[in-house]
Design a protein around this motif. Structure first.
Motif, PDB file in Angstrom:
ATOM      1  N   SER A 192      46.181  48.998  40.105  1.00 60.01           N
ATOM      2  CA  SER A 192      47.482  48.781  40.658  1.00 60.01           C
ATOM      3  C   SER A 192      48.161  49.802  40.672  1.00 60.01           C
ATOM      4  N   TYR A 193      48.777  50.147  42.506  1.00 59.92           N
ATOM      5  CA  TYR A 193      49.557  51.150  42.562  1.00 59.92           C
ATOM      6  C   TYR A 193      49.820  51.711  41.491  1.00 59.92           C
ATOM      7  N   ASP A 194      50.562  51.696  40.750  1.00 58.31           N
ATOM      8  CA  ASP A 194      51.600  52.255  39.398  1.00 58.31           C
ATOM      9  C   ASP A 194      50.409  52.565  38.629  1.00 58.31           C
ATOM     10  N   ARG A 251      54.783  56.095  44.506  1.00 55.93           N
ATOM     11  CA  ARG A 251      53.389  54.093  45.016  1.00 55.93           C
ATOM     12  C   ARG A 251      53.756  54.341  46.444  1.00 55.93           C
TER      13      ARG A 251
END
Length: 60
Positions: free
Chosen positions: A2-4, A14
């Motif tokens: 994920s971006y996180d 992010r």
């Protein structure tokens, strides 16, 4: 990833990652070095598709 998760691994925000992914920001050398380290690949491997595309354009 994920971006996180990528933000945590790379130290990039992010927002920066999303801007790169959507073509609104191309990043600088530090951006790409952080991404290659986060993904545990060489900078050459990360950028190969970019250079392959450019080489193909010149050949046409």
């Amino acid at each position: 990833m994920s971006y996180d998760q990528l933000a945590n691994r790379s130290g990039l925000t992010r927002t920066t990652l999303m801007n790169v992914a959507h073509g609104r920001y191309h990043g600088d050398l530090r951006t790409w070095l952080r991404l290659s380290k986060a993904w545990q690949i060489s900078l050459d491997e990360l950028l190969a598709p970019v250079w392959e595309g450019k080489a193909g354009e010149k050949a046409k």
